[in-house]
Design an enzyme around this catalytic site. Structure first.
Site, PDB file in Angstrom:
ATOM      1  N   LYS A  30       0.714  -1.256   0.147  1.00  0.00           N
ATOM      2  CA  LYS A  30      -0.060   0.084  -0.044  1.00  0.00           C
ATOM      3  C   LYS A  30       0.822   1.387   0.074  1.00  0.00           C
ATOM      4  O   LYS A  30       0.809   1.981  -0.783  1.00  0.00           O
ATOM      5  CB  LYS A  30      -0.808  -0.018   1.308  1.00  0.00           C
ATOM      6  CG  LYS A  30      -1.565   1.410   1.510  1.00  0.00           C
ATOM      7  CD  LYS A  30      -2.348   1.291   2.752  1.00  0.00           C
ATOM      8  CE  LYS A  30      -1.928   1.587   4.124  1.00  0.00           C
ATOM      9  NZ  LYS A  30      -1.651   3.270   4.292  1.00  0.00           N
ATOM     10  N   ASN A  31       1.776   1.275   0.919  1.00  0.00           N
ATOM     11  CA  ASN A  31       2.562   2.437   1.033  1.00  0.00           C
ATOM     12  C   ASN A  31       3.622   2.800   0.186  1.00  0.00           C
ATOM     13  O   ASN A  31       4.294   3.963  -0.016  1.00  0.00           O
ATOM     14  CB  ASN A  31       3.121   2.725   2.582  1.00  0.00           C
ATOM     15  CG  ASN A  31       2.041   2.692   3.441  1.00  0.00           C
ATOM     16  OD1 ASN A  31       0.965   3.069   3.323  1.00  0.00           O
ATOM     17  ND2 ASN A  31       2.325   2.421   4.921  1.00  0.00           N
ATOM     18  N   CYS A 124      -5.529  12.309  12.779  1.00  0.00           N
ATOM     19  CA  CYS A 124      -6.254  11.360  12.664  1.00  0.00           C
ATOM     20  C   CYS A 124      -6.265  10.707  14.054  1.00  0.00           C
ATOM     21  O   CYS A 124      -5.574  10.998  14.858  1.00  0.00           O
ATOM     22  CB  CYS A 124      -5.919  10.447  11.398  1.00  0.00           C
ATOM     23  SG  CYS A 124      -4.533   9.712  11.850  1.00  0.00           S
ATOM     24  N   ARG A 129      -0.543  14.474  12.850  1.00  0.00           N
ATOM     25  CA  ARG A 129      -0.236  14.083  11.313  1.00  0.00           C
ATOM     26  C   ARG A 129       0.051  15.876  10.789  1.00  0.00           C
ATOM     27  O   ARG A 129      -0.610  16.224   9.714  1.00  0.00           O
ATOM     28  CB  ARG A 129      -1.336  13.713  10.667  1.00  0.00           C
ATOM     29  CG  ARG A 129      -1.966  12.109  11.017  1.00  0.00           C
ATOM     30  CD  ARG A 129      -0.832  11.068  11.196  1.00  0.00           C
ATOM     31  NE  ARG A 129      -0.232  10.657  10.096  1.00  0.00           N
ATOM     32  CZ  ARG A 129      -0.701   9.548   9.277  1.00  0.00           C
ATOM     33  NH1 ARG A 129      -1.710   9.093   9.967  1.00  0.00           N
ATOM     34  NH2 ARG A 129       0.025   9.023   8.231  1.00  0.00           N
ATOM     35  N   ASP A 132       4.161  20.373   8.345  1.00  0.00           N
ATOM     36  CA  ASP A 132       4.928  21.654   8.240  1.00  0.00           C
ATOM     37  C   ASP A 132       6.275  21.178   7.665  1.00  0.00           C
ATOM     38  O   ASP A 132       6.755  22.292   6.980  1.00  0.00           O
ATOM     39  CB  ASP A 132       5.178  22.069   9.639  1.00  0.00           C
ATOM     40  CG  ASP A 132       5.721  21.018  10.610  1.00  0.00           C
ATOM     41  OD1 ASP A 132       5.277  19.716  10.661  1.00  0.00           O
ATOM     42  OD2 ASP A 132       6.631  20.938  11.166  1.00  0.00           O
ATOM     43  N   LEU A 133       6.656  20.177   7.798  1.00  0.00           N
ATOM     44  CA  LEU A 133       7.785  19.876   6.961  1.00  0.00           C
ATOM     45  C   LEU A 133       7.822  19.737   5.629  1.00  0.00           C
ATOM     46  O   LEU A 133       8.609  20.056   4.755  1.00  0.00           O
ATOM     47  CB  LEU A 133       8.383  18.481   7.462  1.00  0.00           C
ATOM     48  CG  LEU A 133       8.799  18.226   9.009  1.00  0.00           C
ATOM     49  CD1 LEU A 133       9.410  16.982   9.348  1.00  0.00           C
ATOM     50  CD2 LEU A 133       9.989  19.244   9.572  1.00  0.00           C
ATOM     51  N   ASP A 314       4.031   0.627  12.300  1.00  0.00           N
ATOM     52  CA  ASP A 314       2.903  -0.049  11.621  1.00  0.00           C
ATOM     53  C   ASP A 314       2.683  -1.510  12.198  1.00  0.00           C
ATOM     54  O   ASP A 314       1.638  -1.982  11.999  1.00  0.00           O
ATOM     55  CB  ASP A 314       2.633   0.016  10.091  1.00  0.00           C
ATOM     56  CG  ASP A 314       2.670   1.391   9.685  1.00  0.00           C
ATOM     57  OD1 ASP A 314       3.058   1.757   8.455  1.00  0.00           O
ATOM     58  OD2 ASP A 314       2.548   2.275  10.298  1.00  0.00           O
ATOM     59  N   ARG A 407      -8.804  -0.655   4.113  1.00  0.00           N
ATOM     60  CA  ARG A 407      -7.589   0.250   3.511  1.00  0.00           C
ATOM     61  C   ARG A 407      -6.451  -0.225   3.226  1.00  0.00           C
ATOM     62  O   ARG A 407      -5.760   0.115   2.429  1.00  0.00           O
ATOM     63  CB  ARG A 407      -7.722   1.589   4.609  1.00  0.00           C
ATOM     64  CG  ARG A 407      -8.892   2.332   4.867  1.00  0.00           C
ATOM     65  CD  ARG A 407      -8.374   3.651   5.481  1.00  0.00           C
ATOM     66  NE  ARG A 407      -7.268   4.353   5.126  1.00  0.00           N
ATOM     67  CZ  ARG A 407      -6.332   4.961   5.759  1.00  0.00           C
ATOM     68  NH1 ARG A 407      -6.741   5.075   7.148  1.00  0.00           N
ATOM     69  NH2 ARG A 407      -5.291   5.571   5.397  1.00  0.00           N
TER      70      ARG A 407
HETATM   71  C1  EPZ Z   1       3.787   7.091   6.557  1.00  0.00           C
HETATM   72  O1  EPZ Z   1       2.681   8.205   6.970  1.00  0.00           O
HETATM   73  C2  EPZ Z   1       3.101   6.069   6.193  1.00  0.00           C
HETATM   74  N1  EPZ Z   1       1.811   6.239   5.366  1.00  0.00           N
HETATM   75  C3  EPZ Z   1       2.590   5.396   7.565  1.00  0.00           C
HETATM   76  O2  EPZ Z   1       1.528   4.280   7.250  1.00  0.00           O
HETATM   77  C4  EPZ Z   1       3.636   5.281   8.486  1.00  0.00           C
HETATM   78  O3  EPZ Z   1       3.140   4.922   9.770  1.00  0.00           O
HETATM   79  C5  EPZ Z   1       4.490   6.318   8.666  1.00  0.00           C
HETATM   80  O4  EPZ Z   1       4.884   6.771   7.328  1.00  0.00           O
HETATM   81  C6  EPZ Z   1       5.801   5.746   9.391  1.00  0.00           C
HETATM   82  O5  EPZ Z   1       6.617   4.886   8.713  1.00  0.00           O
HETATM   83  C7  EPZ Z   1       1.747   6.203   4.033  1.00  0.00           C
HETATM   84  O6  EPZ Z   1       2.893   5.809   3.690  1.00  0.00           O
HETATM   85  C8  EPZ Z   1       0.659   6.358   3.229  1.00  0.00           C
HETATM   86  P1  EPZ Z   1       5.714  10.486   8.678  1.00  0.00           P
HETATM   87  P2  EPZ Z   1       3.593   9.576   7.005  1.00  0.00           P
HETATM   88  O7  EPZ Z   1       5.589  11.668   8.091  1.00  0.00           O
HETATM   89  O8  EPZ Z   1       4.105   9.859   6.019  1.00  0.00           O
HETATM   90  C9  EPZ Z   1       5.724  13.745  12.204  1.00  0.00           C
HETATM   91  C10 EPZ Z   1      -0.111   3.102   7.813  1.00  0.00           C
HETATM   92  O9  EPZ Z   1      -0.774   2.345   8.557  1.00  0.00           O
HETATM   93  N2  EPZ Z   1       5.762  14.732  11.164  1.00  0.00           N
HETATM   94  O10 EPZ Z   1       7.020   9.661   8.482  1.00  0.00           O
HETATM   95  O11 EPZ Z   1       2.260  10.606   7.360  1.00  0.00           O
HETATM   96  C11 EPZ Z   1       4.381  12.851  12.157  1.00  0.00           C
HETATM   97  O12 EPZ Z   1       3.450  13.545  13.021  1.00  0.00           O
HETATM   98  C12 EPZ Z   1       0.314   4.452   7.850  1.00  0.00           C
HETATM   99  O13 EPZ Z   1       0.029   2.530   6.670  1.00  0.00           O
HETATM  100  C13 EPZ Z   1       5.865  16.156  11.228  1.00  0.00           C
HETATM  101  O14 EPZ Z   1       5.946  16.424  12.633  1.00  0.00           O
HETATM  102  O15 EPZ Z   1       4.470   9.381   8.259  1.00  0.00           O
HETATM  103  C14 EPZ Z   1       4.932  11.735  12.707  1.00  0.00           C
HETATM  104  O16 EPZ Z   1       4.775  11.697  14.337  1.00  0.00           O
HETATM  105  C15 EPZ Z   1       0.053   4.905   9.232  1.00  0.00           C
HETATM  106  N3  EPZ Z   1       5.691  17.104  10.348  1.00  0.00           N
HETATM  107  C16 EPZ Z   1       6.278  11.216  12.327  1.00  0.00           C
HETATM  108  O17 EPZ Z   1       6.474  12.598  11.711  1.00  0.00           O
HETATM  109  C17 EPZ Z   1       5.575  16.824   9.201  1.00  0.00           C
HETATM  110  O18 EPZ Z   1       5.443  17.629   8.323  1.00  0.00           O
HETATM  111  C18 EPZ Z   1       6.323  10.302  11.188  1.00  0.00           C
HETATM  112  O19 EPZ Z   1       5.431  10.750  10.200  1.00  0.00           O
HETATM  113  C19 EPZ Z   1       5.383  15.357   8.787  1.00  0.00           C
HETATM  114  C20 EPZ Z   1       5.334  14.394   9.752  1.00  0.00           C
END
Ligand code: EPZ
Length: 426
Positions: A30-31, A124, A129, A132-133, A314, A407
Site C-alpha cells: 500500500k505505502n 487522525c 499528522r 509543516d515539513l 505500523d 484500507r
Molecule cells: C507514512 O505516514 C505511512 N503512510 C504510515 O503508514 C507510517 O506509519 C509512517 O509513514 C511512518 O512510517 C503512508 O506511507 C501512506 P511520517 P507519514 O511523515 O508519511 C511527524 C499505515 O498504517 N511529522 O514519517 O504520514 C508525524 O506527526 C500508515 O499504513 C511532522 O511532525 O509518516 C509523525 O509523528 C499509518 N511534520 C512522524 O513525523 C510533518 O510535516 C512520522 O510521520 C510530517 C510528519
C-alpha cells in the site's frame, strides 16, 4: 468490475484457536503504491503497475487521478494509468478533500501543474499528522502557499527549483513529496535526513526507471538532478512488509507454521528478529519467509518502534496483541506517533492485562488467555491487531469498523482462511 468499486464494509467474525498452517501470497505494498500512483502524474504515456494492491486507499487514489482527468484501467494483476490530460485548473471537490489522505499528490501536482488547492489535513486517530515539513521544503523549492476559505492554496508560477533541504525529522511523506517535486525541477535538490523506508526507495526506483536522476536511493542523503521529462513504464510494486509482518505474527500467535510467499525479507529484519525473540523460527527461502512457532510464546521484554530500519510503528499494535499472551512482561514504546495505543482498550476487553505507564509507554503483563468479544476497529493497524487477537482467542470475536482494515489489506479473511483460520466477512 468497475475500475474502482465502492467499499463493502461489514463485520469480520473469527472463531479462534486454530494453528495457522500452509502458505499465502503477500499482496503489493500500500505505502509503495500510493506515492508511485501520485508519481504517474509526472510521466508522459502510460504506466502499468503490476501487483498494485486492490485496497480502498488505492481505489481512493485512482478516483482522485480520474477526477483530475487521468485514465485508469485494471489489467490482470495490475493497474494501468495515463495522466496526459491531468489539470488542476478547476479542482473538483473530492480532489480537494481527498488530498488530505493522499498527501503525496501535493508534490506531484505542484510539479506538473504549478498549483494545488487542498483542505487542511486534520489529524487522525493515531496522531496530529502535521505537514509543516512538507510545506517548508516546498517553499524552499519556490512554492508560495496561502490560505483561502480554510483551504491551502499552493502556487509555483515560475515552476519549481532545486534546493538544499535538511529535514528535522525523517518524515516518509515529506521525503516523498520533496522527491516528487524535485525530479522535474530546475537544477539540483539535496535532501539531508531523508526517510529510508523501503517505500521511499521503491518510489525512487520507479522514478529512475521513468528517466529521473536520483542518487543515494535507500540512504538518508538524496541528490536529485531535475530532468525535462519522464516517460511511463511497466513497474512491479514490491510486496507489503506490514501485511507480511501481520501474517508472520498471526502464525506465531496461533503456534502455527506458515510460508509467506514473496515476503520482502530484506526489508523485514527488525520484525523477523523480534518474532524470533518471541519464539518463532524464521527462515528466508527462495519462495519467501518460512515461519514456525517453536511452541512457547515468549515476551521480548521491550518493543520500541523507530524509523527504518527500526521496528516499524505500523507493526506495533499487532506485536502488542501477541505480547498479551506471551509468557512474561513486555514494555511497548511508540516513538513515531503520539496516539497509537487505541487498540489496548478492546484487547483489555478480550482479557489482556495492559496498563499505560506514566512515561507514556504500555506495560503488558502477558500470559493471559484472550477470549472472544465484539470489538470495534478505529484505525487500520489496530484493526489488524484485533484480527490477530481474534485468531488467538477462545470463542468467537466479532470485529466492526472493517472499512479501516480494507484500507490496507486486500483480502485478510481469504488470506487467513487459506491458512486454516475460521474467519469470515459478514
Ligand atoms: C507514512 O505516514 C505511512 N503512510 C504510515 O503508514 C507510517 O506509519 C509512517 O509513514 C511512518 O512510517 C503512508 O506511507 C501512506 P511520517 P507519514 O511523515 O508519511 C511527524 C499505515 O498504517 N511529522 O514519517 O504520514 C508525524 O506527526 C500508515 O499504513 C511532522 O511532525 O509518516 C509523525 O509523528 C499509518 N511534520 C512522524 O513525523 C510533518 O510535516 C512520522 O510521520 C510530517 C510528519
Amino acid at each position: 468490475m468497475s475500475a474502482i468499486p465502492d467499499k463493502n464494509a461489514g463485520e469480520i467474525h473469527i472463531r479462534g484457536g486454530v494453528r495457522l498452517q500452509g502458505k499465502v501470497k503477500i499482496q503489493g505494498s500500500k505505502n509503495a503504491a500510493l506515492p508511485i500512483l501520485a508519481a504517474t502524474i509526472l510521466t508522459e504515456g502510460e504506466n502499468c503497475l503490476k501487483d498494485c494492491p486492490k485496497i480502498s486507499d488505492v481505489y481512493r487514489m485512482l478516483r482522485l487521478l480520474q477526477s483530475l482527468g487521468g485514465h485508469v484501467r485494471w489489467e490482470g494483476d495490475g493497474v494501468c494509468v495515463s495522466t496526459g490530460s491531468i489539470t488542476t485548473r478547476d479542482m473538483p471537490a473530492d480532489a480537494i478533500t481527498g488530498m488530505r489522505s493522499s498527501l503525496c499528490l501535493l508534490g506531484a501536482l505542484l510539479a506538473r501543474c504549478g498549483s494545488i488547492v487542498m483542505e487542511y489535513p486534520g489529524g487522525c486517530v493515531i496522531g496530529e499528522r502535521p505537514i509543516d515539513l512538507h510545506l517548508q521544503a516546498l517553499k524552499q523549492m519556490g512554492v508560495r502557499f496561502h490560505e483561502e476559505d480554510g483551504r491551502i492554496c499552493g502556487q509555483a508560477p515560475e515552476g519549481l527549483s532545486g534546493a538544499d533541504i535538511s529535514l528535522a525529522l525523517p518524515s516518509v511523506g515529506a521525503t516523498e513529496n520533496i522527491v516528487l517535486a524535485a525530479v522535474t525541477a530546475k537544477g539540483r535538490t539535496r535532501v539531508r535526513g531523508a526517510a529510508r523506508e523501503p517505500e521511499v526507495e521503491a518510489l525512487c526506483r520507479y522514478l529512475n526507471a521513468c528517466g529521473a536522476r536520483i542518487d543515494g536511493v535507500g540512504s538518508s542523503e538524496l541528490e536529485i538532478q531535475g530532468v525535462e521529462r519522464l516517460h511511463g513504464v511497466s513497474y512491479r510494486i514490491p510486496t507489503d512488509r506490514i501485511v507480511a509482518g501481520t501474517y508472520l505474527y498471526a502464525a506465531l500467535g496461533t503456534r502455527g507454521c506458515v510460508l509467506l510467499e514473496q515476503a520482502p525479507c530484506g526489508h523485514m529484519q527488525a520484525v523477523i528478529r523480534m518474532a524470533e525473540r518471541m519464539g518463532a523460527l524464521c527462515q528466508e527461502t527462495g519462495e519467501g519467509l518460512y515461519v514456525q512457532s517453536l511452541g512457547e510464546l515468549l515476551s521480548p521484554a521491550l518493543i520500541r518502534t523507530g524509523v527504518y530500519p527500526g521496528f516499524p510503528t505500523d507493526m506495533q499494535s499487532v506485536a502488542l496483541a501477541v505480547a498479551t499472551m506471551a509468557a512474561g512482561e513486555t514494555r511497548i514504546e511508540e516513538r513515531i506517533f503520539e496516539n497509537r495505543f487505541r487498540v489496548a482498550e478492546p484487547l483489555r476487553r478480550m482479557g489482556a492485562d495492559i496498563r499505560q505507564t506514566d512515561s507514556g509507554s504500555l506495560w503488558v503483563k502477558g500470559g493471559c488467555r484472550l477470549h472472544g468479544e465484539r470489538v470495534e476497529a478505529c484505525e487500520l493497524r489496530g484493526g489488524a491487531a484485533l484480527v490477530v487477537a481474534g485468531l488467538m482467542a477462545e470463542g468467537e470475536t466479532q470485529i466492526t469498523g472493517c472499512e479501516f482494515i480494507e484500507r490496507g489489506y486486500e483480502n485478510i479473511c481469504k488470506d487467513l482462511r487459506e491458512l486454516g483460520a475460521r474467519i469470515y466477512s459478514v
